[in-house]
Design an enzyme around this catalytic site. Structure first.
Site, PDB file in Angstrom:
ATOM      1  N   HIS A   5      -2.729  11.097   0.262  1.00  0.00           N
ATOM      2  CA  HIS A   5      -3.013  10.736  -1.134  1.00  0.00           C
ATOM      3  C   HIS A   5      -4.503  10.850  -1.342  1.00  0.00           C
ATOM      4  O   HIS A   5      -5.259  11.031  -0.380  1.00  0.00           O
ATOM      5  CB  HIS A   5      -2.520   9.311  -1.413  1.00  0.00           C
ATOM      6  CG  HIS A   5      -3.071   8.311  -0.443  1.00  0.00           C
ATOM      7  ND1 HIS A   5      -4.266   7.652  -0.642  1.00  0.00           N
ATOM      8  CD2 HIS A   5      -2.611   7.892   0.771  1.00  0.00           C
ATOM      9  CE1 HIS A   5      -4.499   6.857   0.383  1.00  0.00           C
ATOM     10  NE2 HIS A   5      -3.516   6.982   1.267  1.00  0.00           N
TER      11      HIS A   5
ATOM     12  N   ASP B  10       2.560   2.729   3.120  1.00  0.00           N
ATOM     13  CA  ASP B  10       1.507   3.740   3.287  1.00  0.00           C
ATOM     14  C   ASP B  10       1.485   4.303   4.715  1.00  0.00           C
ATOM     15  O   ASP B  10       1.439   5.519   4.913  1.00  0.00           O
ATOM     16  CB  ASP B  10       0.155   3.095   2.959  1.00  0.00           C
ATOM     17  CG  ASP B  10      -0.997   4.062   3.095  1.00  0.00           C
ATOM     18  OD1 ASP B  10      -1.157   4.915   2.203  1.00  0.00           O
ATOM     19  OD2 ASP B  10      -1.728   3.994   4.101  1.00  0.00           O
TER      20      ASP B  10
ATOM     21  N   ASP C 160      -1.427   0.700  -4.780  1.00  0.00           N
ATOM     22  CA  ASP C 160      -2.686   1.378  -5.113  1.00  0.00           C
ATOM     23  C   ASP C 160      -2.497   2.856  -5.463  1.00  0.00           C
ATOM     24  O   ASP C 160      -3.240   3.421  -6.251  1.00  0.00           O
ATOM     25  CB  ASP C 160      -3.686   1.224  -3.967  1.00  0.00           C
ATOM     26  CG  ASP C 160      -3.090   1.558  -2.605  1.00  0.00           C
ATOM     27  OD1 ASP C 160      -1.854   1.765  -2.507  1.00  0.00           O
ATOM     28  OD2 ASP C 160      -3.857   1.616  -1.629  1.00  0.00           O
ATOM     29  N   HIS C 161      -1.510   3.515  -4.862  1.00  0.00           N
ATOM     30  CA  HIS C 161      -1.330   4.962  -5.052  1.00  0.00           C
ATOM     31  C   HIS C 161       0.029   5.369  -4.495  1.00  0.00           C
ATOM     32  O   HIS C 161       0.706   4.556  -3.857  1.00  0.00           O
ATOM     33  CB  HIS C 161      -2.430   5.753  -4.326  1.00  0.00           C
ATOM     34  CG  HIS C 161      -2.554   5.350  -2.882  1.00  0.00           C
ATOM     35  ND1 HIS C 161      -1.637   5.732  -1.930  1.00  0.00           N
ATOM     36  CD2 HIS C 161      -3.450   4.570  -2.248  1.00  0.00           C
ATOM     37  CE1 HIS C 161      -1.975   5.199  -0.768  1.00  0.00           C
ATOM     38  NE2 HIS C 161      -3.066   4.478  -0.927  1.00  0.00           N
TER      39      HIS C 161
ATOM     40  N   ASP D 205       0.821  -1.217   0.000  1.00  0.00           N
ATOM     41  CA  ASP D 205       0.000   0.000   0.000  1.00  0.00           C
ATOM     42  C   ASP D 205       0.858   1.273   0.000  1.00  0.00           C
ATOM     43  O   ASP D 205       1.824   1.383   0.756  1.00  0.00           O
ATOM     44  CB  ASP D 205      -0.896  -0.034   1.246  1.00  0.00           C
ATOM     45  CG  ASP D 205      -2.050   0.947   1.152  1.00  0.00           C
ATOM     46  OD1 ASP D 205      -1.835   2.097   0.720  1.00  0.00           O
ATOM     47  OD2 ASP D 205      -3.165   0.562   1.526  1.00  0.00           O
TER      48      ASP D 205
ATOM     49  N   THR E  47      -7.104   4.202  -1.169  1.00  0.00           N
ATOM     50  CA  THR E  47      -6.853   2.765  -1.059  1.00  0.00           C
ATOM     51  C   THR E  47      -7.995   1.885  -1.582  1.00  0.00           C
ATOM     52  O   THR E  47      -7.765   1.001  -2.408  1.00  0.00           O
ATOM     53  CB  THR E  47      -6.577   2.420   0.417  1.00  0.00           C
ATOM     54  OG1 THR E  47      -5.444   3.176   0.827  1.00  0.00           O
ATOM     55  CG2 THR E  47      -6.296   0.950   0.618  1.00  0.00           C
TER      56      THR E  47
ATOM     57  N   HIS F 174       2.153   8.274   5.624  1.00  0.00           N
ATOM     58  CA  HIS F 174       1.200   9.192   6.266  1.00  0.00           C
ATOM     59  C   HIS F 174       1.821   9.871   7.487  1.00  0.00           C
ATOM     60  O   HIS F 174       1.657  11.070   7.701  1.00  0.00           O
ATOM     61  CB  HIS F 174      -0.051   8.432   6.716  1.00  0.00           C
ATOM     62  CG  HIS F 174      -1.036   8.159   5.617  1.00  0.00           C
ATOM     63  ND1 HIS F 174      -1.603   9.162   4.869  1.00  0.00           N
ATOM     64  CD2 HIS F 174      -1.563   6.986   5.158  1.00  0.00           C
ATOM     65  CE1 HIS F 174      -2.448   8.617   3.990  1.00  0.00           C
ATOM     66  NE2 HIS F 174      -2.425   7.304   4.128  1.00  0.00           N
TER      67      HIS F 174
HETATM   68 ZN    ZN Z   1      -3.568   2.837   0.101  1.00  0.00          ZN
END
Ligand code: ZN
Length: 459
Positions: free
Chosen positions: A341, A193, A241-242, A39, A75, A197
């Protein structure tokens, strides 16, 4: 007589069809497929951090440097896109927080197992099951949905380690004397991820540590698959995913500075806010559209087509999109994360990457970009499963495959066209030069007539 010929023709066709069926039955099954998501793995982490195991993996396979994912770059929408090939407006998982105006239900990551949210699309683990394959999921968003699970699945629990998740996947893919091995499996991991963050992608020290752990997990993945005798026999796609953008306490947009909170309900807040106006929507839109230089407001009907984020009842009347790195807040709240994101999917900071290896993939091949909706038709192709209707195409993705020669074909076509253009140019030049070197013909002249002959009657 005609009837006899017709019957004979149909019998022949049936025999031909039966022959084809027999041929298909005799074909060996395709290699099993494992799809792994780390992620929030921003594409340029690959350039900024060492990642030796990941590099080893794609050096034996293929690399897509940037994956153009779908809006909004969150996500849940993007993980569902990976396994359905659909834009968010089509598969219906529009964000990680949603409100459905018909059922009046609310969706959140901790409240996501109600099948009504997911029913507009069929994830590949269900389609593959219907094709007679066994499938498995470990913690993939949307994989715990009631009556829509894979053959084997681990319900979401963030405390389960990567090693444990991997152990289950490996066991399910191997199968045993009693149980046939899984043909399609998905594996999800929360990093990088979580660290992105907390620290922001520009924090090189913290992200270096997080990505070292991710890379160690990729090393573990390769080791375990080798130990289980699956490495080299299965196809593996590693993706995400991103990406992640750097946020700051100096890049804040406070909605309540523009509009009293009694005027609207917030379904989703940052960096893309879904707003339900409680009073005159046009007046509220007018205020929000002038709210901040780094935030764009759209009425639902005016959301740009390129975002593929308009045609769904779960998209609310007003959508606010913050510029890259800006955070939308309501009064009283403070910024809690330095990375986020969800922003416009045309931003490269929002893009993840893709690496793949296995018997079906080319070796040492890379392309600069691919649409994430194209991964689903690629996976269906790899598994020989007819795809559900989707927004992707195989046109570009098939270039990643060993059996395809599209890159070489393009080169050959380019060479042939180039040679033809050169030949035509030479012929035209040659003709022009030849024409120049020929004697100029005399201009037309009237015949001069001898006076004597002019009129024999004269004289
Ligand atoms: Zn994600």
């Amino acid at each position: 007589m005609l009837l006899k010929i017709l019957v004979g023709f149909l019998t022949g066709l049936r025999a031909l069809a039966a022959g084809t069926d027999t041929t298909q039955q005799r074909l060996p099954p395709p290699p099993p497929l494992l799809l792994v998501s780390f992620d929030g793995f921003r594409a340029d982490y690959l350039l900024r951090f060492p990642m030796p195991n990941l590099k080893l993996l794609y050096s034996q396979g293929v690399l897509v440097e940037q994956l153009k994912n779908v809006f909004i770059t969150k996500t849940f929408p993007n993980h569902y896109t990976l396994v359905t090939g659909l834009y968010a407006e089509s598969h219906g998982i529009l964000s990680s927080h949603m409100y459905d105006p018909v059922s009046h239900k609310l969706f959140s990551p901790m409240k996501d197992t109600d099948p009504t949210w997911w029913s507009k699309a069929e994830p590949l683990w269900l389609t593959a099951r219907k094709s007679g394959y066994k499938t498995a999921t470990t913690m993939w968003p949307g994989s715990d949905v009631i009556n829509r699970t894979a053959t084997h699945f681990l319900p979401y629990n963030p405390d389960v380690t990567f090693r444990e998740r991997l152990g289950n996947v490996t066991k399910w893919m191997q199968g045993d004397g009693n149980e046939q091995g899984v043909m399609f499996a998905v594996l999800y991991w929360e990093e990088p991820d979580r660290s992105g963050h907390i620290f922001g992608p520009e924090n090189t020290t913290a992200m270096g540590k997080a990505l070292k752990e991710v890379d160690d997990n990729i090393g573990l993945l390769m080791l375990e698959l080798k130990r289980a005798n699956l490495w080299g026999r299965i196809n593996i796609i590693v993706t995400s995913d991103h990406g992640m953008a750097q946020c700051s306490t100096e890049r804040i947009i406070r909605l309540d500075d523009c509009l009293h909170p009694d005027n609207y309900t917030v379904v989703d807040l940052s960096p893309v806010a879904a707003i339900i106006p409680r009073k005159d929507p046009k007046a509220i839109y007018a205020l929000l559209s002038k709210c901040h230089a780094h935030m764009t407001a759209y009425l639902k009907k005016d959301i740009p087509d390129r975002l593929h984020y308009k045609n769904n009842k779960r998209i609310q009347q007003i959508l606010l999109i913050a510029d890259e790195g800006w955070t939308i807040l309501q009064r009283g709240s403070t910024i809690t994360k330095l990375g986020d994101h969800g922003y416009d999917n045309s931003l490269s900071s929002m893009h993840p990457f893709l690496a793949a290896t296995g018997p079906s993939f080319r070796q040492g091949y890379r392309i600069s970009s691919l649409q994430s909706v194209d991964i689903y038709p690629l996976m269906c192709h790899l598994l020989s499963i007819p795809p559900q209707p989707n927004n992707g195409t195989l046109t570009q993705a098939r270039c990643l495959l060993a059996a395809e020669t599209c890159g070489d074909t393009m080169l050959v076509i380019g060479l042939v066209v180039g040679a033809q253009i050169a030949l035509i140019t030479i012929i035209v030049l040659f003709r022009l030069l030849r024409r120049r070197s020929m004697p100029t013909p005399r201009a037309f002249q009237r015949l001069e007539v001898d006076d004597d002959d002019d009129s024999p009657l004269m004289g």
